[in-house]
Design an enzyme around this catalytic site. Structure first.
Site, PDB file in Angstrom:
ATOM      1  CG  ASN A  16     -25.389  50.631 -10.111  1.00  0.00           C
ATOM      2  OD1 ASN A  16     -24.753  49.689 -10.591  1.00  0.00           O
ATOM      3  ND2 ASN A  16     -26.556  51.018 -10.602  1.00  0.00           N
ATOM      4  CB  CYS A  56     -29.272  51.230 -14.788  1.00  0.00           C
ATOM      5  SG  CYS A  56     -30.040  49.758 -14.079  1.00  0.00           S
ATOM      6  CD  GLU A  60     -27.627  41.315 -16.477  1.00  0.00           C
ATOM      7  OE1 GLU A  60     -27.865  42.222 -15.682  1.00  0.00           O
ATOM      8  OE2 GLU A  60     -26.500  40.792 -16.619  1.00  0.00           O
ATOM      9  CD  GLU A  65     -29.282  44.440 -18.553  1.00  0.00           C
ATOM     10  OE1 GLU A  65     -29.813  45.531 -18.300  1.00  0.00           O
ATOM     11  OE2 GLU A  65     -29.923  43.449 -18.923  1.00  0.00           O
TER      12      GLU A  65
HETATM   13  N1  LIG Z   1     -28.846  48.448 -17.403  1.00  0.00           N
HETATM   14  C1  LIG Z   1     -28.337  48.037 -16.269  1.00  0.00           C
HETATM   15  O1  LIG Z   1     -28.666  46.955 -15.774  1.00  0.00           O
HETATM   16  C2  LIG Z   1     -27.344  48.892 -15.517  1.00  0.00           C
HETATM   17  C3  LIG Z   1     -27.092  48.601 -14.181  1.00  0.00           C
HETATM   18  C4  LIG Z   1     -26.191  49.402 -13.486  1.00  0.00           C
HETATM   19  C5  LIG Z   1     -25.558  50.477 -14.105  1.00  0.00           C
HETATM   20  N2  LIG Z   1     -25.821  50.744 -15.404  1.00  0.00           N
HETATM   21  C6  LIG Z   1     -25.193  51.903 -16.055  1.00  0.00           C
HETATM   22  O2  LIG Z   1     -23.817  51.995 -15.704  1.00  0.00           O
HETATM   23  C7  LIG Z   1     -23.389  53.344 -15.710  1.00  0.00           C
HETATM   24  C8  LIG Z   1     -22.680  53.658 -14.418  1.00  0.00           C
HETATM   25  O3  LIG Z   1     -21.663  52.741 -14.182  1.00  0.00           O
HETATM   26  P1  LIG Z   1     -20.123  53.036 -14.527  1.00  0.00           P
HETATM   27  O4  LIG Z   1     -19.838  54.499 -14.337  1.00  0.00           O
HETATM   28  O5  LIG Z   1     -19.307  52.045 -13.781  1.00  0.00           O
HETATM   29  O6  LIG Z   1     -20.079  52.710 -16.081  1.00  0.00           O
HETATM   30  P2  LIG Z   1     -18.847  52.690 -17.065  1.00  0.00           P
HETATM   31  O7  LIG Z   1     -19.412  52.519 -18.413  1.00  0.00           O
HETATM   32  O8  LIG Z   1     -17.935  53.833 -16.824  1.00  0.00           O
HETATM   33  O9  LIG Z   1     -18.011  51.386 -16.643  1.00  0.00           O
HETATM   34  C9  LIG Z   1     -18.622  50.122 -16.594  1.00  0.00           C
HETATM   35  C10 LIG Z   1     -17.533  49.052 -16.595  1.00  0.00           C
HETATM   36  O10 LIG Z   1     -16.921  49.000 -17.884  1.00  0.00           O
HETATM   37  C11 LIG Z   1     -15.502  48.986 -17.743  1.00  0.00           C
HETATM   38  N3  LIG Z   1     -14.940  49.556 -18.969  1.00  0.00           N
HETATM   39  C12 LIG Z   1     -14.731  50.851 -19.278  1.00  0.00           C
HETATM   40  N4  LIG Z   1     -14.218  50.969 -20.520  1.00  0.00           N
HETATM   41  C13 LIG Z   1     -14.109  49.710 -21.013  1.00  0.00           C
HETATM   42  C14 LIG Z   1     -13.647  49.170 -22.252  1.00  0.00           C
HETATM   43  N5  LIG Z   1     -13.210  49.941 -23.241  1.00  0.00           N
HETATM   44  N6  LIG Z   1     -13.677  47.829 -22.423  1.00  0.00           N
HETATM   45  C15 LIG Z   1     -14.142  47.011 -21.424  1.00  0.00           C
HETATM   46  N7  LIG Z   1     -14.567  47.477 -20.235  1.00  0.00           N
HETATM   47  C16 LIG Z   1     -14.556  48.801 -20.022  1.00  0.00           C
HETATM   48  C17 LIG Z   1     -15.268  49.778 -16.473  1.00  0.00           C
HETATM   49  O11 LIG Z   1     -13.975  49.518 -15.948  1.00  0.00           O
HETATM   50  C18 LIG Z   1     -16.395  49.274 -15.592  1.00  0.00           C
HETATM   51  O12 LIG Z   1     -16.058  48.039 -15.016  1.00  0.00           O
HETATM   52  C19 LIG Z   1     -24.656  54.169 -15.875  1.00  0.00           C
HETATM   53  O13 LIG Z   1     -24.779  54.584 -17.210  1.00  0.00           O
HETATM   54  C20 LIG Z   1     -25.759  53.180 -15.536  1.00  0.00           C
HETATM   55  O14 LIG Z   1     -27.007  53.469 -16.093  1.00  0.00           O
HETATM   56  C21 LIG Z   1     -26.690  49.969 -16.125  1.00  0.00           C
HETATM   57  C1  LIG Z   2     -32.753  46.172  -8.873  1.00  0.00           C
HETATM   58  N1  LIG Z   2     -32.698  47.555  -9.305  1.00  0.00           N
HETATM   59  C2  LIG Z   2     -32.849  48.427  -8.148  1.00  0.00           C
HETATM   60  C3  LIG Z   2     -33.778  47.817 -10.253  1.00  0.00           C
HETATM   61  C4  LIG Z   2     -31.392  47.859  -9.883  1.00  0.00           C
HETATM   62  C5  LIG Z   2     -31.041  47.102 -11.119  1.00  0.00           C
HETATM   63  C6  LIG Z   2     -29.649  47.465 -11.603  1.00  0.00           C
HETATM   64  C7  LIG Z   2     -29.548  48.866 -12.096  1.00  0.00           C
HETATM   65  O1  LIG Z   2     -28.791  49.697 -11.692  1.00  0.00           O
END
Ligand SMILES: NC(=O)c1ccc[n+]([C@@H]2O[C@H](COP(=O)([O-])OP(=O)(O)OC[C@H]3O[C@@H](n4cnc5c(N)ncnc54)[C@H](O)[C@@H]3O)[C@@H](O)[C@H]2O)c1
Ligand SMILES: C[N+](C)(C)CCCC=O
Length: 485
Positions: free
Chosen positions: A154, A285, A459, A251
């Site tokens: 994202n 997220c 972070e 995260e």
């Molecule tokens: N907390 C935060 O700051 C934050 C920010 C953005 C997105 N997110 C979360 O991310 C999710 C959406 O993103 P997504 O669909 O790309 O997530 P995802 O968990 O499917 O993938 C995230 C990353 O992990 C990698 N990955 C997958 N399996 C792995 C493994 N076994 N070992 C190492 N790497 C692996 C993927 O290739 C990708 O690069 C949502 O749940 C969202 O809330 C969290």
């Molecule tokens: C800066 N925002 C908009 C809070 C996004 C942080 C990363 C989460 O997806």
């Protein structure tokens, strides 16, 4: 296509673009049209080896430079990101489908903030001196070594910088694996860092799916793993990192509550709910997707929300007037639409939206459900799409318990004019990132991250330094050593 999105090569290793077409091809799809705009190749074991070897051999010399020298390079990179904000924002839009109206203010600029902030901090990282009578201890703040960053799709530029900037400021080397859905932006971050003077091998990018990430996480030469992704992936990566006793930052996802009390400024609360549910087409997220609205103002809130959503400009993400773009992929839209079906089947009231748009690309309507109850699937699971669940409440005690009744703990928000209540509620939220009368602000100066299943570590801010460095204590004896024999 007004922009050439095909990168010079798939990977960036040891200061240069590297290609290996033996890897699995990954098509990069423009979410607004469904067209293929580029192809990259997943890293083969040989590419992963090149990246780890480059990072390992370059790191010690980088850590030996002064913080001022390291920081100067990061700050130069921040300037270059800002100078090239337009092109980088266009690329971010092609990678993710997010409207240019958003990417031009929230992605390369946020990455630049991180590089500037941690670049400024690099020279201030010190240990301390602890006097013990005549003897003393001093501490050295040292780099961890080789850090692996793994990104979600994202915020590809922001995530590449939020992980890279503190890691590099502390003297680490980084290998970053972007999401396979949005592989382009991190390559530009690497290119710019090196143009700013970063030594070869200190920031590397390799492409690939989960297995490439897993091969990085399990390599014994890797000292730290920082993942942005879903909770299920977080569990796997955390477990794999634990096997090697590696440092981690996680995260992860959320299902965050936003509480709107009866005395709230309704216009601001509606703005907060829009920002916390529909920015980036809901793919954020920290979104406050469980919106608890006091019964006394519920219909007023919903009416105003529906009116404001009518002003959303859904369309070509490159048009600066567009304020709501497509979902990142057909799959992610299908997931969101399935949740909408579940919401309807469970008896939630569809206030607005609910359908995909009959046009090219992965568009769907911003969607609001009312009369949602705590046990409904749409109130419990992270959807990661533009679907808001509005729930009713009457009593503060009751709403606090319900807001906290979730496995997640990423973010939470409260809208009220009652100052005492605002701080009381914020203190009781079981979440790492909380908001009073606002939502989703994420300045680099403030810690960002989750509690409970939403994550480990923080972070941004000074707090990130703790997660990318370690302290060594050195005991210095001035008198004689007393031994028992
Ligand atoms: N907390 C935060 O700051 C934050 C920010 C953005 C997105 N997110 C979360 O991310 C999710 C959406 O993103 P997504 O669909 O790309 O997530 P995802 O968990 O499917 O993938 C995230 C990353 O992990 C990698 N990955 C997958 N399996 C792995 C493994 N076994 N070992 C190492 N790497 C692996 C993927 O290739 C990708 O690069 C949502 O749940 C969202 O809330 C969290
Ligand atoms: C800066 N925002 C908009 C809070 C996004 C942080 C990363 C989460 O997806």
């Amino acid at each position: 296509m007004p922009y050439d999105t095909q990168p010079a090569a798939s990977h960036f290793i040891n200061g240069a673009y590297v290609e290996d077409t033996a890897g699995t091809p990954i098509d990069v799809i423009y979410p607004a049209t469904g067209e293929k705009i580029a192809t990259v190749y997943a890293a083969t074991p040989a590419i992963v080896e090149q990246a780890i070897a480059a990072a390992k051999s370059a790191q010690a010399a980088w850590a030996a430079m002064s913080g001022t020298e390291r920081g100067r390079i990061l700050r130069k990179a921040a300037d270059l990101l800002r100078e090239r904000n337009h092109d980088l924002s266009v690329l971010e839009t092609y990678d993710t489908g997010k409207p240019y109206q958003e990417t031009s203010v929230a992605d390369a600029t946020s990455g630049a903030d991180a590089l500037e902030y941690f670049g400024g901090m690099a020279a201030t990282l010190t240990g301390e001196h602890i006097q013990l009578g005549e003897n003393w201890v001093y501490t050295r703040r040292e780099a961890l070594g080789v850090c692996v960053g793994i990104g979600a799709w994202n915020y590809p530029t922001q995530i590449a910088c939020w992980k890279g900037a503190p890691a590099l400021a502390c003297g680490n080397a980084m290998i970053f694996k972007p999401s396979e859905t949005t592989p382009l932006c991190a390559l530009k971050v690497a290119e710019i860092l090196h143009e700013a003077g970063l030594p070869a091998g200190i920031y590397n990018v390799v492409q690939g799916m989960g297995e490439v990430g897993a091969s990085l996480v399990t390599d014994p030469r890797v000292d730290k793993v920082s993942l942005t992704g879903s909770v299920p992936t977080g569990r796997k990566v955390y477990a794999a990192a634990a096997e090697g006793i590696k440092h981690v930052t996680m995260e992860l996802g959320g299902k965050s509550p936003m509480i709107v009390f009866e005395d709230a400024d309704i216009e601001n609360a509606v703005s907060g709910a829009i920002l916390g549910n529909f920015y980036s087409s809901g793919q954020v997220c920290s979104n406050g997707t469980r919106v608890f609205v006091h019964k006394a103002i519920k219909e007023q809130f919903l009416n105003r929300l529906a009116e404001r959503l009518g002003d959303a400009v859904i369309g070509d993400p490159m048009d600066p007037k567009t304020s709501f773009g497509p979902m990142v992929s057909e799959r992610q839209r299908a997931i969101a639409l399935e949740y909408i079906e579940k919401g309807q089947a469970e008896g939630a009231r569809l206030v607005t939206g609910g359908k995909m748009l009959e046009r090219d690309g992965f568009y769907m309507e911003p969607t609001v459900f009312a009369d949602v109850t705590d046990d409904m699937v749409i109130a419990r699971e992270e959807i990661f799409g533009p679907v808001m669940a509005v729930l009713d409440f009457e009593d503060e005690e009751d709403v606090m318990a319900r807001a906290n009744d979730t496995e997640f703990g990423l973010a939470a928000g409260v809208f009220t004019r009652d100052l005492t209540r605002a701080h009381r509620v914020a203190a009781r939220f079981e979440a790492g990132t909380c908001y009073i009368n606002t939502y989703n602000d994420a300045p680099v100066e403030a810690p960002f991250g989750g509690s409970k299943n939403s994550g480990v570590g923080r972070e941004n801010s000074k707090a990130a330094i703790e997660h990318y460095s370690q302290l060594k204590s050195v005991f210095v004896r001035m008198d004689d050593v007393e031994a028992p024999f």
